[in-house]
Design a protein around this motif. Structure first.
Motif, PDB file in Angstrom:
ATOM      1  N   SER A 274     -16.701 -17.896  -5.399  1.00 44.63           N
ATOM      2  CA  SER A 274     -16.031 -16.894  -6.222  1.00 44.63           C
ATOM      3  C   SER A 274     -14.702 -17.429  -6.750  1.00 44.63           C
ATOM      4  CB  SER A 274     -15.771 -15.634  -5.395  1.00 44.63           C
ATOM      5  OG  SER A 274     -14.749 -15.871  -4.443  1.00 44.63           O
ATOM      6  N   HIS A 275     -14.315 -18.616  -6.297  1.00 45.74           N
ATOM      7  CA  HIS A 275     -13.011 -19.165  -6.674  1.00 45.74           C
ATOM      8  C   HIS A 275     -13.071 -19.816  -8.063  1.00 45.74           C
ATOM      9  CE1 HIS A 275      -9.198 -21.264  -6.446  1.00 45.74           C
ATOM     10  NE2 HIS A 275      -8.921 -20.558  -5.368  1.00 45.74           N
ATOM     11  N   PRO A 276     -12.079 -19.524  -8.926  1.00 47.62           N
ATOM     12  CA  PRO A 276     -12.118 -20.100 -10.271  1.00 47.62           C
ATOM     13  C   PRO A 276     -12.078 -21.640 -10.272  1.00 47.62           C
ATOM     14  CG  PRO A 276     -10.061 -18.870  -9.895  1.00 47.62           C
ATOM     15  CD  PRO A 276     -10.983 -18.560  -8.764  1.00 47.62           C
ATOM     16  N   MET A 277     -11.558 -22.234  -9.200  1.00 50.98           N
ATOM     17  CA  MET A 277     -11.471 -23.693  -9.159  1.00 50.98           C
ATOM     18  C   MET A 277     -12.544 -24.290  -8.242  1.00 50.98           C
ATOM     19  SD  MET A 277      -9.023 -24.311 -11.194  1.00 50.98           S
ATOM     20  CE  MET A 277      -8.540 -26.007 -10.894  1.00 50.98           C
ATOM     21  N   ALA A 278     -13.655 -23.564  -8.052  1.00 50.40           N
ATOM     22  CA  ALA A 278     -14.676 -24.008  -7.099  1.00 50.40           C
ATOM     23  C   ALA A 278     -15.133 -25.451  -7.354  1.00 50.40           C
ATOM     24  CB  ALA A 278     -15.864 -23.057  -7.134  1.00 50.40           C
ATOM     25  N   ALA A 279     -15.347 -25.812  -8.634  1.00 53.93           N
ATOM     26  CA  ALA A 279     -15.849 -27.158  -8.946  1.00 53.93           C
ATOM     27  C   ALA A 279     -14.833 -28.223  -8.536  1.00 53.93           C
ATOM     28  CB  ALA A 279     -16.173 -27.264 -10.434  1.00 53.93           C
ATOM     29  N   GLN A 280     -13.552 -27.951  -8.823  1.00 53.74           N
ATOM     30  CA  GLN A 280     -12.516 -28.933  -8.483  1.00 53.74           C
ATOM     31  C   GLN A 280     -12.329 -29.033  -6.968  1.00 53.74           C
ATOM     32  OE1 GLN A 280     -12.413 -26.721 -10.867  1.00 53.74           O
ATOM     33  NE2 GLN A 280     -11.674 -27.692 -12.748  1.00 53.74           N
ATOM     34  N   GLN A 281     -12.463 -27.886  -6.292  1.00 55.27           N
ATOM     35  CA  GLN A 281     -12.336 -27.906  -4.831  1.00 55.27           C
ATOM     36  C   GLN A 281     -13.457 -28.743  -4.231  1.00 55.27           C
ATOM     37  OE1 GLN A 281     -12.183 -23.804  -3.494  1.00 55.27           O
ATOM     38  NE2 GLN A 281     -10.049 -23.609  -4.128  1.00 55.27           N
ATOM     39  N   ARG A 282     -14.636 -28.587  -4.815  1.00 55.07           N
ATOM     40  CA  ARG A 282     -15.782 -29.350  -4.335  1.00 55.07           C
ATOM     41  C   ARG A 282     -15.524 -30.850  -4.483  1.00 55.07           C
ATOM     42  NH1 ARG A 282     -22.024 -28.967  -5.658  1.00 55.07           N
ATOM     43  NH2 ARG A 282     -22.537 -30.911  -4.625  1.00 55.07           N
ATOM     44  N   GLU A 283     -14.977 -31.223  -5.640  1.00 61.14           N
ATOM     45  CA  GLU A 283     -14.651 -32.639  -5.880  1.00 61.14           C
ATOM     46  C   GLU A 283     -13.659 -33.158  -4.849  1.00 61.14           C
ATOM     47  OE1 GLU A 283     -13.039 -33.593  -9.783  1.00 61.14           O
ATOM     48  OE2 GLU A 283     -14.834 -32.679 -10.660  1.00 61.14           O
ATOM     49  N   ALA A 284     -12.640 -32.341  -4.574  1.00 57.99           N
ATOM     50  CA  ALA A 284     -11.597 -32.772  -3.636  1.00 57.99           C
ATOM     51  C   ALA A 284     -12.206 -33.032  -2.250  1.00 57.99           C
ATOM     52  CB  ALA A 284     -10.485 -31.729  -3.548  1.00 57.99           C
ATOM     53  N   VAL A 285     -13.120 -32.158  -1.829  1.00 54.82           N
ATOM     54  CA  VAL A 285     -13.766 -32.336  -0.526  1.00 54.82           C
ATOM     55  C   VAL A 285     -14.685 -33.557  -0.552  1.00 54.82           C
ATOM     56  CG1 VAL A 285     -15.353 -31.316   1.154  1.00 54.82           C
ATOM     57  CG2 VAL A 285     -13.640 -29.887   0.032  1.00 54.82           C
ATOM     58  N   ASP A 286     -15.490 -33.658  -1.631  1.00 56.79           N
ATOM     59  CA  ASP A 286     -16.426 -34.780  -1.719  1.00 56.79           C
ATOM     60  C   ASP A 286     -15.692 -36.120  -1.672  1.00 56.79           C
ATOM     61  OD1 ASP A 286     -18.731 -33.350  -1.665  1.00 56.79           O
ATOM     62  OD2 ASP A 286     -18.972 -33.225  -3.842  1.00 56.79           O
ATOM     63  N   SER A 287     -14.501 -36.162  -2.269  1.00 53.19           N
ATOM     64  CA  SER A 287     -13.824 -37.458  -2.293  1.00 53.19           C
ATOM     65  C   SER A 287     -13.350 -37.844  -0.883  1.00 53.19           C
ATOM     66  CB  SER A 287     -12.687 -37.472  -3.321  1.00 53.19           C
ATOM     67  OG  SER A 287     -11.490 -37.065  -2.746  1.00 53.19           O
ATOM     68  N   ASP A 307     -20.774 -12.540  -2.529  1.00 52.26           N
ATOM     69  CA  ASP A 307     -20.574 -11.102  -2.751  1.00 52.26           C
ATOM     70  C   ASP A 307     -19.434 -10.847  -3.737  1.00 52.26           C
ATOM     71  OD1 ASP A 307     -18.015 -10.322  -0.621  1.00 52.26           O
ATOM     72  OD2 ASP A 307     -19.088 -12.180  -0.297  1.00 52.26           O
ATOM     73  N   LYS A 308     -18.480 -11.791  -3.783  1.00 51.35           N
ATOM     74  CA  LYS A 308     -17.298 -11.631  -4.634  1.00 51.35           C
ATOM     75  C   LYS A 308     -17.476 -12.309  -5.998  1.00 51.35           C
ATOM     76  CE  LYS A 308     -12.865 -12.814  -3.517  1.00 51.35           C
ATOM     77  NZ  LYS A 308     -11.865 -13.452  -2.645  1.00 51.35           N
ATOM     78  N   ALA A 309     -18.592 -13.049  -6.157  1.00 49.41           N
ATOM     79  CA  ALA A 309     -18.779 -13.828  -7.386  1.00 49.41           C
ATOM     80  C   ALA A 309     -19.075 -12.903  -8.569  1.00 49.41           C
ATOM     81  CB  ALA A 309     -19.905 -14.825  -7.208  1.00 49.41           C
ATOM     82  N   GLU A 310     -18.882 -13.425  -9.774  1.00 49.48           N
ATOM     83  CA  GLU A 310     -19.041 -12.611 -10.972  1.00 49.48           C
ATOM     84  C   GLU A 310     -20.482 -12.150 -11.151  1.00 49.48           C
ATOM     85  OE1 GLU A 310     -17.633 -14.209 -14.858  1.00 49.48           O
ATOM     86  OE2 GLU A 310     -15.697 -13.942 -13.833  1.00 49.48           O
ATOM     87  N   ASP A 311     -21.432 -13.089 -10.983  1.00 49.51           N
ATOM     88  CA  ASP A 311     -22.835 -12.765 -11.181  1.00 49.51           C
ATOM     89  C   ASP A 311     -23.653 -13.255  -9.988  1.00 49.51           C
ATOM     90  OD1 ASP A 311     -25.328 -12.191 -12.092  1.00 49.51           O
ATOM     91  OD2 ASP A 311     -25.115 -13.215 -14.024  1.00 49.51           O
ATOM     92  N   PRO A 312     -23.644 -12.484  -8.885  1.00 44.07           N
ATOM     93  CA  PRO A 312     -24.289 -12.935  -7.653  1.00 44.07           C
ATOM     94  C   PRO A 312     -25.777 -13.235  -7.826  1.00 44.07           C
ATOM     95  CG  PRO A 312     -23.027 -10.919  -7.272  1.00 44.07           C
ATOM     96  CD  PRO A 312     -23.024 -11.160  -8.733  1.00 44.07           C
ATOM     97  N   GLU A 313     -26.465 -12.411  -8.648  1.00 43.05           N
ATOM     98  CA  GLU A 313     -27.917 -12.605  -8.795  1.00 43.05           C
ATOM     99  C   GLU A 313     -28.220 -13.943  -9.450  1.00 43.05           C
ATOM    100  OE1 GLU A 313     -30.208 -10.928  -7.236  1.00 43.05           O
ATOM    101  OE2 GLU A 313     -28.470  -9.855  -6.437  1.00 43.05           O
ATOM    102  N   ALA A 314     -27.436 -14.293 -10.487  1.00 41.69           N
ATOM    103  CA  ALA A 314     -27.633 -15.584 -11.170  1.00 41.69           C
ATOM    104  C   ALA A 314     -27.394 -16.736 -10.205  1.00 41.69           C
ATOM    105  CB  ALA A 314     -26.686 -15.688 -12.368  1.00 41.69           C
ATOM    106  N   LEU A 315     -26.393 -16.569  -9.348  1.00 37.92           N
ATOM    107  CA  LEU A 315     -26.093 -17.625  -8.370  1.00 37.92           C
ATOM    108  C   LEU A 315     -27.256 -17.808  -7.408  1.00 37.92           C
ATOM    109  CD1 LEU A 315     -22.396 -17.169  -7.201  1.00 37.92           C
ATOM    110  CD2 LEU A 315     -23.409 -19.155  -8.326  1.00 37.92           C
ATOM    111  N   LYS A 316     -27.830 -16.675  -6.958  1.00 41.98           N
ATOM    112  CA  LYS A 316     -28.942 -16.721  -6.026  1.00 41.98           C
ATOM    113  C   LYS A 316     -30.116 -17.480  -6.641  1.00 41.98           C
ATOM    114  CE  LYS A 316     -29.262 -12.690  -3.112  1.00 41.98           C
ATOM    115  NZ  LYS A 316     -29.878 -11.401  -3.028  1.00 41.98           N
ATOM    116  N   LEU A 317     -30.388 -17.163  -7.937  1.00 48.50           N
ATOM    117  CA  LEU A 317     -31.486 -17.834  -8.635  1.00 48.50           C
ATOM    118  C   LEU A 317     -31.229 -19.327  -8.736  1.00 48.50           C
ATOM    119  CD1 LEU A 317     -32.432 -15.426 -11.574  1.00 48.50           C
ATOM    120  CD2 LEU A 317     -33.809 -16.067  -9.573  1.00 48.50           C
ATOM    121  N   GLU A 318     -29.992 -19.669  -9.098  1.00 45.99           N
ATOM    122  CA  GLU A 318     -29.659 -21.086  -9.251  1.00 45.99           C
ATOM    123  C   GLU A 318     -29.801 -21.814  -7.916  1.00 45.99           C
ATOM    124  OE1 GLU A 318     -25.861 -21.889 -11.098  1.00 45.99           O
ATOM    125  OE2 GLU A 318     -26.077 -24.040 -10.640  1.00 45.99           O
TER     126      GLU A 318
END
Ligand code: GDP
Length: 359
Positions: A274-287, A307-318
């Protein structure tokens, strides 16, 4: 002051504000300046320095924090510019402060003390130049000698801390060896700070691990024995949270703790989707994970807080369309069935092996 990472300036400053809040400070304002290169003397330009100095006076500010590491000289010049009582610090000093407030075990305390001393060593000149000014230059020579003495004291303390750490780590190694002699799979939770690792561990085990909406609630790996729905047991371990621009002194100090990750049977990378910087946070951890060389360990992405994400159903599908991703809410418990199944599947091969060893 702008960072040079995939985090934008405002996101990085917002995170700095959260860090300040975690350290118990109240943020009254933020500002930044775009410069080709930081000023060697004051990091930001002269105009920005006097603008901040005015605001500091008007708002009776006690602390000014910069988002990048300041050189000892920059620190000194900025303190001079803002006036004697204002404390100037950088992201590194702030994170070190938080870590020292939160270190809960002897090993973590030693690690943080060591990181703080190593940060202080090149910055020692400060105190003595202040004194020299007060004494009107009378103690100049003495000041320099004193710095050398102080540096020697610091180096001795650093050496002692390193020795104590070795002893503590030796004990932990024995504990790990004992644990390894009872082959029960170890599942490590890794992730950006505040992703929800402690909450997940609590849900899994009812362990009562501290879960707070603050950065770095978890400093020590906490291990809990958990029985999976299929009746098999495993150990879940929570690890220290990652963050962008984690001070190098801390990475070094916590390396041994992080290296335990390489002993695990399964890595769960917990993300706050649900975090707006989720992709960047992921990169920081991966590095950091890349540095630790854990590519061979089975891995699952846990998309938490869906539960807090903008479109939970789309996330579930993905998540369903990709392997190795499970959507959960550690808070509400949604998705835990799928979570358990995914973990059991990942561990199955290993369990078979373990059962072959102890019939
Ligand atoms: P850690 O730093 O990774 O251990 O994160 P914590 O477990 O301390 O959680 C950080 C904050 O996020 C806490 O306020 C939790 O209540 C909250 N949180 C954790 N998981 C969820 C979730 O699935 N949904 C929501 N809405 N909040 C969550």
């Amino acid at each position: 002051a702008g960072p040079r990472s995939s985090f934008g300036i405002s996101e990085s400053l917002e995170e700095l504000g959260q860090l300040a809040d975690t350290a118990g400070l109240t943020v009254v304002g933020t500002t930044y300046q775009k410069l080709e290169n930081p000023s060697p003397k004051t990091y930001v330009g002269a105009g920005k320095v006097s603008q901040v100095a005015t605001a500091v006076k008007a708002l009776k500010v006690e602390t000014v924090i910069f988002d990048d590491e300041l050189s000892p000289g920059q620190l000194r010049n900025l303190e001079k510019a803002f006036g004697g009582d204002v404390r100037v610090c950088d992201r590194t000093a702030l994170i070190l402060d938080i870590f020292s407030q939160r270190a809960a075990t002897r090993e973590a305390t030693l690690q943080v003390d060591l990181a703080q001393l190593e940060y202080q060593l090149p910055r020692l000149t400060r105190m003595w130049t202040h004194l020299e000014r007060q004494a009107g230059g009378l103690v100049k020579g003495m000041g320099e000698k004193q710095i050398e003495v102080d540096k020697r004291i610091l180096r001795t303390q650093i050496a002692q801390l390193k020795k104590q750490l070795e002893t503590v780590r030796g004990h932990r190694q024995q504990y790990r060896d004992r644990r390894a002699s009872v082959p029960i799979p170890v599942v490590s939770l890794v992730g950006y700070t505040n992703a929800g690792k402690s909450t997940l561990l609590n849900r899994l085990s009812g362990a009562g691990v501290l879960a707070e909406d603050r950065l770095f609630a978890t400093l020590d790996p906490t291990t809990r024995r958990v029985e999976l729905p299929n009746g098999k047991e495993c150990l879940f371990t929570d690890t220290v949270g990652f963050i962008q621009k984690l001070p190098t002194q801390l990475v070094a100090a916590f390396r041994a703790t992080l290296e335990e990750i390489s002993d695990s049977s399964l890595l769960l990378h917990v993300m706050d989707v649900s975090h707006p910087m989720a992709a960047q946070q992921r990169e920081a951890v991966d590095s950091v994970l890349n540095d630790l060389d854990v590519g061979h360990i089975p891995y699952l992405c846990i998309w938490n807080k869906f539960d807090k994400a903008e479109d939970p159903e789309a996330l579930k599908l993905e998540a369903a369309s990709r392997g190795d991703v499970v959507c959960i809410s550690a808070l509400t418990g949604e998705g835990m069935k799928e979570f358990h199944e995914a973990v059991e599947n990942k561990l199955k091969d290993m369990m078979v092996h373990v059962e072959a060893v102890i019939p």
